[in-house]
Design a protein around this motif. Structure first.
Motif, PDB file in Angstrom:
ATOM      1  N   VAL A 193      -1.254   1.793 -11.035  1.00 43.66           N
ATOM      2  CA  VAL A 193      -0.450   0.892 -12.120  1.00 43.66           C
ATOM      3  C   VAL A 193      -0.662   1.374 -12.998  1.00 43.66           C
ATOM      4  CG1 VAL A 193       1.119  -0.681 -12.747  1.00 43.66           C
ATOM      5  CG2 VAL A 193       0.636  -0.734 -10.290  1.00 43.66           C
ATOM      6  N   MET A 214      -4.254  -1.093  -6.555  1.00 44.32           N
ATOM      7  CA  MET A 214      -2.880  -1.045  -6.856  1.00 44.32           C
ATOM      8  C   MET A 214      -2.686  -0.847  -8.164  1.00 44.32           C
ATOM      9  SD  MET A 214      -2.009  -3.692  -4.314  1.00 44.32           S
ATOM     10  CE  MET A 214      -0.381  -4.253  -4.987  1.00 44.32           C
ATOM     11  N   SER A 227       4.740  -6.208  -2.884  1.00 46.53           N
ATOM     12  CA  SER A 227       3.690  -6.780  -2.316  1.00 46.53           C
ATOM     13  C   SER A 227       3.850  -8.481  -2.193  1.00 46.53           C
ATOM     14  CB  SER A 227       2.192  -7.201  -3.619  1.00 46.53           C
ATOM     15  OG  SER A 227       1.860  -5.418  -4.188  1.00 46.53           O
ATOM     16  N   TYR A 270       7.351  -0.015 -12.607  1.00 44.52           N
ATOM     17  CA  TYR A 270       6.167  -0.880 -11.237  1.00 44.52           C
ATOM     18  C   TYR A 270       6.537  -1.644 -10.662  1.00 44.52           C
ATOM     19  CZ  TYR A 270       3.417   3.861 -11.815  1.00 44.52           C
ATOM     20  OH  TYR A 270       2.865   5.232 -12.100  1.00 44.52           O
ATOM     21  N   TYR A 289       3.967   5.573  -5.830  1.00 42.81           N
ATOM     22  CA  TYR A 289       4.160   5.177  -7.387  1.00 42.81           C
ATOM     23  C   TYR A 289       2.871   6.294  -7.873  1.00 42.81           C
ATOM     24  CZ  TYR A 289       7.840   2.796  -8.140  1.00 42.81           C
ATOM     25  OH  TYR A 289       9.370   2.661  -8.014  1.00 42.81           O
ATOM     26  N   THR A 290       2.061   7.298  -7.570  1.00 35.88           N
ATOM     27  CA  THR A 290       0.967   7.987  -7.768  1.00 35.88           C
ATOM     28  C   THR A 290       1.950   9.673  -8.312  1.00 35.88           C
ATOM     29  OG1 THR A 290       0.910   9.328  -5.454  1.00 35.88           O
ATOM     30  CG2 THR A 290      -0.713   7.279  -6.230  1.00 35.88           C
ATOM     31  N   THR A 298       0.962  -1.341   0.207  1.00 34.18           N
ATOM     32  CA  THR A 298      -0.160  -0.272  -0.044  1.00 34.18           C
ATOM     33  C   THR A 298       0.700   1.312  -0.025  1.00 34.18           C
ATOM     34  OG1 THR A 298      -1.793  -0.952   1.256  1.00 34.18           O
ATOM     35  CG2 THR A 298      -1.751   1.303   1.510  1.00 34.18           C
ATOM     36  N   VAL A 312       5.841  -2.304  -7.520  1.00 33.63           N
ATOM     37  CA  VAL A 312       5.081  -2.237  -7.002  1.00 33.63           C
ATOM     38  C   VAL A 312       4.918  -4.359  -6.164  1.00 33.63           C
ATOM     39  CG1 VAL A 312       2.629  -2.317  -6.595  1.00 33.63           C
ATOM     40  CG2 VAL A 312       3.401  -0.430  -7.917  1.00 33.63           C
ATOM     41  N   THR A 364       2.827   1.776  -3.311  1.00 28.89           N
ATOM     42  CA  THR A 364       1.816   1.746  -4.515  1.00 28.89           C
ATOM     43  C   THR A 364       1.239   3.587  -4.309  1.00 28.89           C
ATOM     44  OG1 THR A 364       0.816   0.515  -4.664  1.00 28.89           O
ATOM     45  CG2 THR A 364      -0.216   0.998  -5.577  1.00 28.89           C
TER      46      THR A 364
END
Length: 270
Positions: free
Chosen positions: A261, A257, A238, A231, A89-90, A83, A234, A86
Motif C-alpha cells: 500500500v 499489505m 480485509s 487503497y 493493487y500492485t 490477499t 484493501v 492487495t
C-alpha cells in the motif's frame, strides 16, 4: 473515492459468494454485460458518438483489462479476499516499471526505493499462499496486478489522445463481453436461479457504481489524493474477509499489505 473503495470491496465480496456457482469467465461476463447494458443506452440517449479513430488503443486497453479481470476474479475465488485484492493493487508498481520500459520514463530514487519495498511486500504476502499450496492463485493475483498496470498504461494513452472516459469504459465492457461469449462457447454455462442471481446482480451494480464514483473522484478532486484513497479498498476488503469468513491476518500478511500500500501510494506520486 471512499465510496468507490467501499463498493469495490463489496464487489469482491459478491465475487467470492458467486464463485461457488460460476466460473471466473462467467463472472467477468456478467459483470461486463451489465456495463454494456447500462452505458450503451445512456450514451445513445445522449447522442454520444461511438465511432473512434483510436480503435487499436481501445483494443489494447480492453484486452489487457479483460485478462486482468479474469485473473483477479480467479484469485478472489481461491485466496483470502484481502490477499487477492492487495495483489491486484500492485498495479501502480507494475505501471511504474512499464512506464520505464515502454515510455522510457525515468524513476526518481524515491520511486525506485518504493518499488523495492513494494515487491518485498509481495514476497511477504505470497509466502503463506505458496506454503498452503495455493501458488497458482497467488501467481494469478500477481498477474492481475501486472495486467491492470498495463491496462492503465493504455488508459493514459487514450487520455492523451482526447478520448472521453465513457467511451474507454464502454469499449472495455463491450470487448470483454465479446471475449467472454467466445470463451463460453467452449465452456459449460451454469444456471442462474433465485439463490445465485443476487451475487451476480451485486457484482454488476457495485462494479458499475464504483467505476462512476472513481471517475468522479479523479475528475473533480486532486489526482494524487484520489489515488492514495483508492487503497482503502484493501482495508475494507480485509474487514469484509474477517467478518464474513474469519480470514486470518498474520503479522507477515499485515506487513506485506502495508508495504504494498505504502509503495503503491509513493509510486503513483512519482
Amino acid at each position: 473515492m471512499v465510496v468507490a473503495s467501499v463498493l469495490f470491496g463489496l464487489m469482491g465480496y459478491c465475487v467470492k459468494l458467486a464463485s461457488s456457482d460460476f466460473s471466473p469467465i462467467e463472472l467477468v461476463l456478467w459483470r461486463t454485460l451489465f456495463g454494456v447494458a447500462l452505458l450503451g443506452p445512456l450514451a445513445a440517449v445522449r447522442r454520444a458518438r461511438f465511432r473512434t479513430p483510436h480503435w487499436r488503443a481501445h483494443l489494447g486497453r480492453s484486452l489487457t483489462g479483460y485478462l486482468a479481470l479474469l485473473l483477479n476474479f480467479y484469485a478472489i475465488a481461491h485466496l483470502p479476499l484481502a490477499t487477492a485484492v492487495t495483489l491486484n493493487y500492485t498495479s501502480p508498481l507494475f505501471l511504474a516499471v512499464l512506464s520505464v520500459v515502454a515510455l522510457r520514463e525515468r524513476l526518481t530514487t524515491q520511486a525506485t526505493a518504493a518499488l523495492a519495498l513494494g515487491f518485498a511486500g509481495v514476497v511477504l504476502l505470497l509466502r503463506p499462499t505458496f506454503a498452503a499450496d495455493a501458488w497458482l492463485a497467488g501467481v494469478m493475483g500477481l498477474g492481475a496486478g501486472f495486467l491492470a498496470g498495463w491496462a492503465y498504461l493504455h488508459v493514459r494513452e487514450l487520455g492523451r489522445l482526447g478520448e472521453p472516459e465513457w467511451r474507454t469504459v464502454f469499449y472495455f465492457a463491450l470487448v470483454s463481453s465479446v471475449g467472454g461469449l467466445v470463451l463460453m462457447a467452449f465452456n459449460d454455462w451454469h444456471p442462474v436461479n433465485a439463490h445465485n442471481v443476487w451475487p451476480l446482480a451485486g457484482i454488476g451494480l457495485t462494479a458499475t457504481l464504483a467505476q462512476l464514483a472513481m471517475t468522479r473522484a479523479y475528475k473533480v478532486g486532486r489526482k494524487m489524493l484520489a489515488a492514495s484513497l483508492s487503497y482503502l479498498t484493501v482495508v475494507f476488503s480485509s474487514l469484509i474477509g474477517i467478518f464474513a469468513w474469519n480470514d486470518p491476518l498474520s503479522p507477515g500478511l499485515l506487513g506485506g499489505m502495508a508495504l504494498i500500500v505504502v509503495s503503491g501510494i509513493v509510486a503513483s506520486r512519482r
